[in-house]
Write an enzyme that holds these catalytic residues in place. Sequence first.
Site, PDB file in Angstrom:
ATOM      1  CB  VAL A 124      -6.844 -11.858   2.600  1.00 21.46           C
ATOM      2  CG1 VAL A 124      -7.672 -12.225   2.905  1.00 21.46           C
ATOM      3  CG2 VAL A 124      -6.026 -11.360   3.578  1.00 21.46           C
TER       4      VAL A 124
ATOM      5  CG  ASP B 278      -9.521   1.901   2.302  1.00 24.38           C
ATOM      6  OD1 ASP B 278      -8.188   2.674   2.533  1.00 24.38           O
ATOM      7  OD2 ASP B 278      -9.768   2.176   1.328  1.00 24.38           O
TER       8      ASP B 278
ATOM      9  CD  GLU C  84      -6.221   5.939   2.559  1.00 25.58           C
ATOM     10  OE1 GLU C  84      -5.628   5.987   2.060  1.00 25.58           O
ATOM     11  OE2 GLU C  84      -7.437   6.140   1.471  1.00 25.58           O
TER      12      GLU C  84
ATOM     13  NE  ARG D  41      -3.671   1.582   2.663  1.00 23.44           N
ATOM     14  CZ  ARG D  41      -5.164   2.053   1.893  1.00 23.44           C
ATOM     15  NH1 ARG D  41      -5.061   1.603   0.934  1.00 23.44           N
ATOM     16  NH2 ARG D  41      -5.683   2.725   2.126  1.00 23.44           N
TER      17      ARG D  41
ATOM     18  CG  ASN E  15     -13.524   0.286   2.342  1.00 16.39           C
ATOM     19  OD1 ASN E  15     -12.257  -0.103   1.089  1.00 16.39           O
ATOM     20  ND2 ASN E  15     -12.820   1.538   2.356  1.00 16.39           N
TER      21      ASN E  15
ATOM     22  CG  ASP F 296     -12.788   4.533   3.023  1.00 16.53           C
ATOM     23  OD1 ASP F 296     -14.455   4.412   2.988  1.00 16.53           O
ATOM     24  OD2 ASP F 296     -12.917   4.850   2.401  1.00 16.53           O
TER      25      ASP F 296
HETATM   26  N1  LIG Z   1      -4.415  -7.349   1.992  1.00 17.92           N
HETATM   27  C1  LIG Z   1      -4.814  -7.728   1.286  1.00 17.92           C
HETATM   28  N2  LIG Z   1      -5.144  -8.642  -0.274  1.00 17.92           N
HETATM   29  C2  LIG Z   1      -6.128  -8.590  -0.583  1.00 17.92           C
HETATM   30  N3  LIG Z   1      -6.392  -8.320  -1.381  1.00 17.92           N
HETATM   31  C3  LIG Z   1      -6.030  -6.108  -1.028  1.00 17.92           C
HETATM   32  C4  LIG Z   1      -5.956  -6.187   0.191  1.00 17.92           C
HETATM   33  N4  LIG Z   1      -5.601  -5.137   0.491  1.00 17.92           N
HETATM   34  C5  LIG Z   1      -5.641  -4.277  -0.794  1.00 17.92           C
HETATM   35  N5  LIG Z   1      -6.725  -5.264  -1.506  1.00 17.92           N
HETATM   36  C6  LIG Z   1      -7.099  -5.308  -3.366  1.00 17.92           C
HETATM   37  O1  LIG Z   1      -7.022  -3.601  -2.918  1.00 17.92           O
HETATM   38  C7  LIG Z   1      -8.437  -2.539  -3.596  1.00 17.92           C
HETATM   39  C8  LIG Z   1      -7.961  -1.512  -3.050  1.00 17.92           C
HETATM   40  O2  LIG Z   1      -7.729  -1.251  -1.359  1.00 17.92           O
HETATM   41  P1  LIG Z   1      -7.778  -0.229  -0.247  1.00 17.92           P
HETATM   42  O3  LIG Z   1      -6.869  -0.811   0.712  1.00 17.92           O
HETATM   43  O4  LIG Z   1      -9.597  -0.397  -0.765  1.00 17.92           O
HETATM   44  O5  LIG Z   1      -7.376   0.532  -0.944  1.00 17.92           O
HETATM   45  P2  LIG Z   1      -7.170   2.468  -1.939  1.00 17.92           P
HETATM   46  O6  LIG Z   1      -7.475   3.740  -0.594  1.00 17.92           O
HETATM   47  O7  LIG Z   1      -6.974   1.966  -2.858  1.00 17.92           O
HETATM   48  O8  LIG Z   1      -9.950   1.748  -2.045  1.00 17.92           O
HETATM   49  C9  LIG Z   1      -9.166  -3.529  -2.516  1.00 17.92           C
HETATM   50  O9  LIG Z   1     -10.535  -3.462  -3.252  1.00 17.92           O
HETATM   51  C10 LIG Z   1      -8.447  -5.344  -3.180  1.00 17.92           C
HETATM   52  O10 LIG Z   1      -8.725  -5.922  -4.274  1.00 17.92           O
HETATM   53 MG   LIG Z   2     -10.673   0.927  -0.529  1.00 15.67          MG
END
Ligand SMILES: Nc1ncnc2c1ncn2[C@@H]1O[C@H](COP(=O)(O)OP(=O)(O)O)[C@@H](O)[C@H]1O
Ligand SMILES: [Mg+2]
Length: 385
Positions: A143, A272, A274, A86, A259, A254
């Site tokens: 995951v 997510d 943040e 991230r 999420n 969020d």
């Molecule tokens: N730990 C994780 N394992 C698997 N997929 C993840 C993981 N973290 C994020 N993702 C993938 O990335 C996407 C965006 O992650 P997210 O944390 O919601 O970030 P954003 O701030 O861009 O919304 C998720 O919908 C998922 O598909």
């Molecule tokens: Mg997100």
Amino acid sequence: MSEPTRRADTEPDATRPRTSTRDPEILRRALRSWLRARTGVEGLDISDVEIPQSNGMSSETLLFDARSPRGQSTGAEPEIQRCVVRLAPAADAMPIFPEYRMRDQFEVMALVGARTAVPVPRTLWYEADPAVLGAEFFVMERVEGQVPPDILPYTFGDNWLARAGAADRRRLQESTVATLARIHALPATAEELAFLGDLSADGDTALRAHVDGWRAYYTWAHGERPIPVLEKMFGWLDTHWPAAVDAPVLSWGDARIGNILYRDFTPAAVLDWEMAGIAPREADLGWLVFLHRFFQDIAEFFGLPGLPGFLAFADVAAHYAALTGYRPRDLEFYEAYAALRQGVVMGRVNQRRVRFGEQEAPADPDGLVNHAATLEHMLDGSHWG
Ligand SMILES: Nc1ncnc2c1ncn2[C@@H]1O[C@H](COP(=O)(O)OP(=O)(O)O)[C@@H](O)[C@H]1O
Ligand SMILES: [Mg+2]
């Protein structure tokens, strides 16, 4: 902070901050040498770096597998760690939020993972030095699971959640509410959570601090070109302020189904963090409900049925009360507060689209808020019948 939902009427990548001019091979090498140094495993190798089809747009997410040669001498299989990076967005890409607090996200995830039954991806490494990948980042475990899509919105029909039966959707709703209840019950001291806010404050003070934080974000994002409907909503909050506010808790922030990675209609990973902070419990509940309502309204706008009856505030609040013994109150206030927060974020997202030539500047600044009509109905009370 976090994470706007995207407009339904755009191409998947049209609104996404596009910082990825990065060459994947260069990224791969940079990550590999960083990870070798970080883990001390010299022969460690990593797969190609992928960018997921993803929900949200505030940070960048990259996927890779790290393969450690450990066990080679014994003939054992190499160990593989599936990873997600991230990454904070580049400052010159007109970020949605003024700051990304990657370290805070990493820490709150680690704390929740260690002390509760909430499924959060295991946090692996944090890197503060922007020289490594161009911005601060952290790595967590990857995951498996399914996320209700933002594009096209899950309310549009052709996806796993919409195709599921009402009983499975109910299961998802209830397991999600149970997850919020567990987050809110995090056993941690005010000192341990001080990086997010003041857990020892009384409810009213905590709510005021939370709203003040959002007002400051509004001013940062829209101070130069005010959005009247949002300013009216801040005024409405003042005149409809709850008479009693319960003690604050850790707030995921969020808190929306987009999420969460689900398996069998039950959370497998809460993503997510943040927007995590300290707030009354109703802040997350209102966000959960309103963010569904936002997608439901888009579906109805296009003449689709959406998912009527899903995530209704009264049901969510009743289930939360049954699980925790705490009866959420002032639901209208917290739904309005969520709608306002979503408006501040969407205003910034759309302003960004204007800046990048993806949309024309509306003559009326309220036009930057997709759900301005909903906000007007909240202001005149008709939203709640
Ligand atoms: N730990 C994780 N394992 C698997 N997929 C993840 C993981 N973290 C994020 N993702 C993938 O990335 C996407 C965006 O992650 P997210 O944390 O919601 O970030 P954003 O701030 O861009 O919304 C998720 O919908 C998922 O598909
Ligand atoms: Mg997100």
